[in-house]
Design a protein around this motif. Structure first.
Motif, PDB file in Angstrom:
ATOM      1  N   SER A 231       0.789  -1.234   0.000  1.00 53.24           N
ATOM      2  CA  SER A 231       0.000   0.000   0.000  1.00 53.24           C
ATOM      3  C   SER A 231       0.824   1.288   0.000  1.00 53.24           C
ATOM      4  CB  SER A 231      -0.929   0.013   1.228  1.00 53.24           C
ATOM      5  OG  SER A 231      -0.155  -0.037   2.424  1.00 53.24           O
ATOM      6  N   GLN A 232       2.117   1.171   0.242  1.00 58.56           N
ATOM      7  CA  GLN A 232       2.912   2.392   0.276  1.00 58.56           C
ATOM      8  C   GLN A 232       4.330   2.150  -0.246  1.00 58.56           C
ATOM      9  OE1 GLN A 232       3.154   3.822   4.322  1.00 58.56           O
ATOM     10  NE2 GLN A 232       4.635   2.282   4.931  1.00 58.56           N
ATOM     11  N   ASN A 247       7.815   8.163   3.785  1.00 60.60           N
ATOM     12  CA  ASN A 247       6.828   7.154   3.422  1.00 60.60           C
ATOM     13  C   ASN A 247       5.693   7.838   2.656  1.00 60.60           C
ATOM     14  OD1 ASN A 247       8.189   5.079   4.749  1.00 60.60           O
ATOM     15  ND2 ASN A 247       7.158   5.498   6.683  1.00 60.60           N
ATOM     16  N   SER A 249       1.947   7.000   0.440  1.00 57.53           N
ATOM     17  CA  SER A 249       0.932   6.045   0.025  1.00 57.53           C
ATOM     18  C   SER A 249       0.935   5.897  -1.488  1.00 57.53           C
ATOM     19  CB  SER A 249      -0.446   6.516   0.495  1.00 57.53           C
ATOM     20  OG  SER A 249      -1.471   5.729  -0.093  1.00 57.53           O
ATOM     21  N   ASP A 252      -1.540   8.213  -3.098  1.00 63.21           N
ATOM     22  CA  ASP A 252      -1.415   9.646  -2.798  1.00 63.21           C
ATOM     23  C   ASP A 252      -1.813  10.465  -4.031  1.00 63.21           C
ATOM     24  OD1 ASP A 252      -0.319  12.324  -2.362  1.00 63.21           O
ATOM     25  OD2 ASP A 252       0.769  11.441  -0.668  1.00 63.21           O
TER      26      ASP A 252
END
Length: 294
Positions: A231-232, A247, A249, A252
């Protein structure tokens, strides 16, 4: 009894006041001793003496050429001439820039470079974490103080002092990692270069370590993808004049796309060896029959 109590209370207040005054005296004395050292540490690098012309810098010089006996020189016959020999100068921020501070001569990365391009990219970028623009060596452009960076100096002598140097960092990393792409200081041009190479994917793409991330904040910026999870991702980028790890996502909304640093290999079609053997077998009798006829 009351008088004695009042005496001790007043005496206690007096002692407290004396302590406070003593502290103030010690602080002022210490600061007075430190101040010359602070001033010494802030010596200007402009090479000029701060000077403002005053009356002592001038002297009256006779400029009148009238030599008649009846002529009497008056104020109009004289002109003030600057004689101090000093240039009028007032120190500003630029005078305190040390152009020799934090200058890099060897731009080559200290990371071992291998045949694994993606690994090279990540290792070079990680090695740069913590680097920041110089606060001692700077230029001032339109009132903005721009610190020296080794990425700007590596790219071009004219880009040592840049307000925006995120893509200079990205280009430096790709160059040192031996990625076959063009170095750019402008983020939009680097993004277009990946598009022209056919090595660009939009925001829905799941990147790999070593890819280039393009994203928007105040304007378009770039960074290096270090690692990716479900997910990231972890990226390495310039932020607030420093190289940091962040970090982000994968969903994003600031992400605009990715530059693919290593082309995906086209699947190789293996030859069917069985078919080739069958062909050989079919051709063999014909060759034998030709020999028999001879």
């Amino acid at each position: 009894m009351k008088n004695r109590k009042a005496f001790w209370e007043n005496n206690s207040k007096w002692k407290t006041l004396v302590r406070i005054l003593s502290f103030v005296v010690v602080f002022c004395t210490s600061y007075a001793l430190i101040l010359p050292a602070i001033t010494l540490a802030s010596e200007p690098f402009c090479g000029l003496e701060e000077h403002e012309h005053n009356s002592e810098c001038y002297e009256e010089t006779l400029v009148c050429e009238n030599e008649e006996e009846e002529h009497v020189h008056d104020a109009t016959c004289y002109q003030e001439k600057l004689v101090c020999g000093l240039e009028e100068h007032k120190h500003s921020d630029i005078c305190f820039s040390d152009r020799t501070a934090d200058v890099v001569q060897d731009f080559n990365t200290k990371v071992d470079i291998t045949k694994d391009i993606r690994k090279n990219i990540v290792n070079v970028a990680v090695n740069e974490i913590g680097y920041e623009a110089s606060t001692k060596n700077y230029d001032i452009v339109d009132g903005q103080k721009l610190g020296y960076t080794k990425y700007g100096a590596w790219y071009n002598e004219d880009t040592k002092y840049e307000a925006k140097w995120d893509t200079l960092f990205t280009s430096y990393v790709l160059d040192q990692a031996l990625v076959n792409v063009r170095s750019e200081k402008d983020t939009g041009k680097l993004q277009k270069h990946f598009v022209d190479l056919g090595q660009y994917e939009n925001a829905s793409y799941k990147p790999e370590a070593g890819d280039v991330l393009f994203f928007t904040e105040d304007d378009l910026k770039s960074g290096i993808v270090k690692e990716v999870s479900d997910s990231q991702m972890v990226i390495i980028r310039e932020e607030n004049k420093k190289i940091v790890q962040k970090n982000v996502s994968l969903t994003d909304s600031r992400i605009t796309g990715y530059g693919i640093t290593v082309k995906k290999q086209e699947p190789v079609v293996k030859e069917n060896t069985e078919t080739k053997e069958e062909v050989k077998k079919e051709e063999a009798p014909e060759e034998d029959s030709e020999e028999a006829d001879r």
